[in-house]
Scaffold this active site. Structure first.
Site, PDB file in Angstrom:
ATOM      1  N   HIS A 195      -1.745   0.813  -9.754  1.00 42.33           N
ATOM      2  CA  HIS A 195      -2.355  -0.137  -8.804  1.00 42.33           C
ATOM      3  C   HIS A 195      -3.023  -1.301  -9.543  1.00 42.33           C
ATOM      4  CE1 HIS A 195      -4.099  -0.359  -4.457  1.00 42.33           C
ATOM      5  NE2 HIS A 195      -3.820  -1.558  -4.944  1.00 42.33           N
ATOM      6  N   ARG A 210       0.869  -1.174   0.000  1.00 41.30           N
ATOM      7  CA  ARG A 210       0.000   0.000   0.000  1.00 41.30           C
ATOM      8  C   ARG A 210       0.911   1.231   0.000  1.00 41.30           C
ATOM      9  NH1 ARG A 210      -3.663  -2.727  -1.496  1.00 41.30           N
ATOM     10  NH2 ARG A 210      -5.604  -3.214  -0.404  1.00 41.30           N
ATOM     11  N   GLU A 223      -2.620   8.075  -3.737  1.00 40.64           N
ATOM     12  CA  GLU A 223      -3.175   7.702  -5.033  1.00 40.64           C
ATOM     13  C   GLU A 223      -4.658   8.103  -5.155  1.00 40.64           C
ATOM     14  OE1 GLU A 223      -2.111   3.444  -4.645  1.00 40.64           O
ATOM     15  OE2 GLU A 223      -4.230   3.052  -5.028  1.00 40.64           O
TER      16      GLU A 223
HETATM   17  N1  LIG Z   1      -1.132  -3.774  -5.021  1.00 45.66           N
HETATM   18  C1  LIG Z   1      -2.190  -4.564  -4.940  1.00 45.66           C
HETATM   19  O1  LIG Z   1      -3.069  -4.551  -5.781  1.00 45.66           O
HETATM   20  C2  LIG Z   1      -2.278  -5.532  -3.803  1.00 45.66           C
HETATM   21  C3  LIG Z   1      -2.868  -6.787  -4.015  1.00 45.66           C
HETATM   22  C4  LIG Z   1      -2.954  -7.669  -2.952  1.00 45.66           C
HETATM   23  C5  LIG Z   1      -2.475  -7.312  -1.703  1.00 45.66           C
HETATM   24  N2  LIG Z   1      -1.912  -6.076  -1.534  1.00 45.66           N
HETATM   25  C6  LIG Z   1      -1.386  -5.694  -0.208  1.00 45.66           C
HETATM   26  O2  LIG Z   1      -0.487  -6.709   0.228  1.00 45.66           O
HETATM   27  C7  LIG Z   1      -0.665  -6.902   1.620  1.00 45.66           C
HETATM   28  C8  LIG Z   1      -0.186  -8.275   2.014  1.00 45.66           C
HETATM   29  O3  LIG Z   1      -1.084  -9.273   1.555  1.00 45.66           O
HETATM   30  P1  LIG Z   1      -0.911 -10.806   2.010  1.00 45.66           P
HETATM   31  O4  LIG Z   1      -2.075 -11.537   1.450  1.00 45.66           O
HETATM   32  O5  LIG Z   1       0.476 -11.278   1.739  1.00 45.66           O
HETATM   33  O6  LIG Z   1      -1.099 -10.619   3.593  1.00 45.66           O
HETATM   34  P2  LIG Z   1      -0.532 -11.550   4.753  1.00 45.66           P
HETATM   35  O7  LIG Z   1      -1.312 -11.170   5.955  1.00 45.66           O
HETATM   36  O8  LIG Z   1      -0.514 -12.979   4.317  1.00 45.66           O
HETATM   37  O9  LIG Z   1       0.998 -11.071   4.911  1.00 45.66           O
HETATM   38  C9  LIG Z   1       1.383  -9.874   5.495  1.00 45.66           C
HETATM   39  C10 LIG Z   1       2.610 -10.139   6.346  1.00 45.66           C
HETATM   40  O10 LIG Z   1       3.089  -8.882   6.847  1.00 45.66           O
HETATM   41  C11 LIG Z   1       3.542  -9.114   8.180  1.00 45.66           C
HETATM   42  N3  LIG Z   1       3.606  -7.851   8.926  1.00 45.66           N
HETATM   43  C12 LIG Z   1       2.579  -7.120   9.429  1.00 45.66           C
HETATM   44  N4  LIG Z   1       3.064  -6.031  10.058  1.00 45.66           N
HETATM   45  C13 LIG Z   1       4.416  -6.079   9.951  1.00 45.66           C
HETATM   46  C14 LIG Z   1       5.466  -5.255  10.406  1.00 45.66           C
HETATM   47  N5  LIG Z   1       5.225  -4.146  11.119  1.00 45.66           N
HETATM   48  N6  LIG Z   1       6.739  -5.616  10.117  1.00 45.66           N
HETATM   49  C15 LIG Z   1       7.001  -6.737   9.428  1.00 45.66           C
HETATM   50  N7  LIG Z   1       6.041  -7.566   8.971  1.00 45.66           N
HETATM   51  C16 LIG Z   1       4.765  -7.239   9.223  1.00 45.66           C
HETATM   52  C17 LIG Z   1       2.541 -10.099   8.766  1.00 45.66           C
HETATM   53  O11 LIG Z   1       3.050 -10.756   9.893  1.00 45.66           O
HETATM   54  C18 LIG Z   1       2.311 -11.023   7.584  1.00 45.66           C
HETATM   55  O12 LIG Z   1       3.193 -12.123   7.578  1.00 45.66           O
HETATM   56  C19 LIG Z   1      -2.178  -6.656   1.831  1.00 45.66           C
HETATM   57  O13 LIG Z   1      -2.465  -6.264   3.148  1.00 45.66           O
HETATM   58  C20 LIG Z   1      -2.505  -5.577   0.829  1.00 45.66           C
HETATM   59  O14 LIG Z   1      -2.457  -4.306   1.418  1.00 45.66           O
HETATM   60  C21 LIG Z   1      -1.810  -5.199  -2.552  1.00 45.66           C
END
Ligand SMILES: NC(=O)c1ccc[n+]([C@@H]2O[C@H](COP(=O)([O-])OP(=O)(O)OC[C@H]3O[C@@H](n4cnc5c(N)ncnc54)[C@H](O)[C@@H]3O)[C@@H](O)[C@H]2O)c1
Length: 320
Positions: free
Chosen positions: A285, A238, A267
């Site tokens: 995005h 994000r 954005e």
């Molecule tokens: N650009 C896009 O279109 C798009 C698409 C899908 C997901 N995303 C973003 O990707 C993110 C991750 O998705 P996911 O399915 O892998 O989620 P997920 O929950 O499987 O993985 C996120 C990881 O981040 C870790 N985390 C949280 N806070 C942290 C911190 N302060 N320091 C270090 N690690 C930390 C968590 O422990 C977890 O392992 C989503 O929350 C979303 O915002 C963006």
């Protein structure tokens, strides 16, 4: 069973809409744009469920207007656009779309990594402009990928999928997270490191954390100073996870070598100066934007609504 009345805040892939229409009365925002807060408030009134997007700000005011609604199904895995605590207090469930977009998002992170490291976009523009005068020893020199150190910040679903795809490039994988991912370590040989090490040692640093109060500006001025001047930062998480003003400065002053961005702090607005920089690749995005994945996301969001309609717990209930 009486048909539920559902509002969809923007047109989605047809199979998802067809499924929803089979079971519910459905109204869809006919315009291809984000609704204003006032429009959202007016449209959610009297609905049993709302299918919303990451661009909709689902605040307490909107939730109050949706009195009687049982679920807001978000068409995204991230749900930083929703005041989940306010929904809970009002007895409204929130669901998201985890898993189905994992590989597609990880693929886009790789596309940005390649495009930035090998300067694909600038080279394409140069060639189209008719500037190509023949092979040249110093033309568009980039960074090697094979054998380098790949840093993954956030080793969850998408971070791990991104790391697994590094196999053919013989990279050293390091990752940082709040929790260790033993399966990922076993499958890829990735090494768990602390925050300082990942910043200092990564040749490519890819961000995969959710946007939370703790992850806002995770990468800012101090972090850029710790990174290698040859390093490349990739963000498909994000926008606000990176301090974008500090990023523009770091790219301009060559504190890092380049950046590939799918998401932006404000954005669709971009930070002043970002577009003038040659060492950044920017896309709007689109990380989950494949026909297959967007369809799966739509169907998943609908299935969460239908589960609640049947009196069941939605399969992707957000538990925060
Ligand atoms: N650009 C896009 O279109 C798009 C698409 C899908 C997901 N995303 C973003 O990707 C993110 C991750 O998705 P996911 O399915 O892998 O989620 P997920 O929950 O499987 O993985 C996120 C990881 O981040 C870790 N985390 C949280 N806070 C942290 C911190 N302060 N320091 C270090 N690690 C930390 C968590 O422990 C977890 O392992 C989503 O929350 C979303 O915002 C963006």
């Amino acid at each position: 069973m009486t048909k539920w009345n559902v509002y969809v805040t923007r047109m989605l892939p047809q199979p998802a809409i067809d499924l929803l229409k089979t079971h519910c009365e459905v109204e869809i925002n006919p315009e291809d744009r984000v609704l204003t807060n006032e429009e959202l408030i007016a449209k959610v009134k009297g609905r049993d469920a709302v299918l919303c997007l990451l661009t909709d700000n689902i605040n307490a005011e909107v939730l109050d207007a949706a009195q009687g609604a049982k679920i807001f199904a978000n068409y995204a895995v991230g749900y930083n656009n929703i005041d989940v605590a306010a929904a809970k207090v009002r007895g409204i469930m929130i669901s998201n779309t985890p898993g189905v977009l994992t590989e597609t998002t990880a693929d886009l992170a790789w596309a940005l990594l390649f495009a930035t490291a090998r300067r694909i976009v600038s080279a394409d523009q140069y060639t189209r402009a008719g500037k190509f005068q023949g092979w040249s020893p110093m033309l568009f020199l980039g960074q090697d990928i094979t054998g380098k150190t790949l840093g993954i910040y956030g080793g969850g679903r998408i971070g791990a999928a991104f790391g697994k795809k590094a196999k053919g490039f013989e990279m050293k994988i390091i990752y940082h997270d709040l929790v260790r991912n033993a399966q990922f370590e076993q499958e890829t040989g990735a090494t768990y490191v602390d925050r300082e090490t990942i910043l200092k040692e990564s040749d490519f640093l890819s961000l995969h954390v959710p946007l939370l109060a703790e992850t806002k500006h995770l990468i800012s001025e101090a972090e850029f100073k710790m990174m290698k001047p040859t390093s490349i930062l990739i963000n498909t998480s994000r926008g606000p996870v990176i301090d974008e003003i500090a990023l523009v400065k770091a790219l301009r002053e060559k504190e890092i070598w380049g950046a590939g961005l799918d998401v932006f702090e404000w954005e669709p607005e971009l930070a002043p100066g970002l577009v003038e920089l040659e060492n950044v690749v920017i896309v709007p995005h689109i990380a989950s934007a494949s026909i297959e994945t967007r369809t799966k996301m739509g169907v998943m969001a609908v299935e969460n609504i239908l589960a609640v309609m049947r009196g069941e717990t939605p399969p992707n209930l957000v538990q925060d």
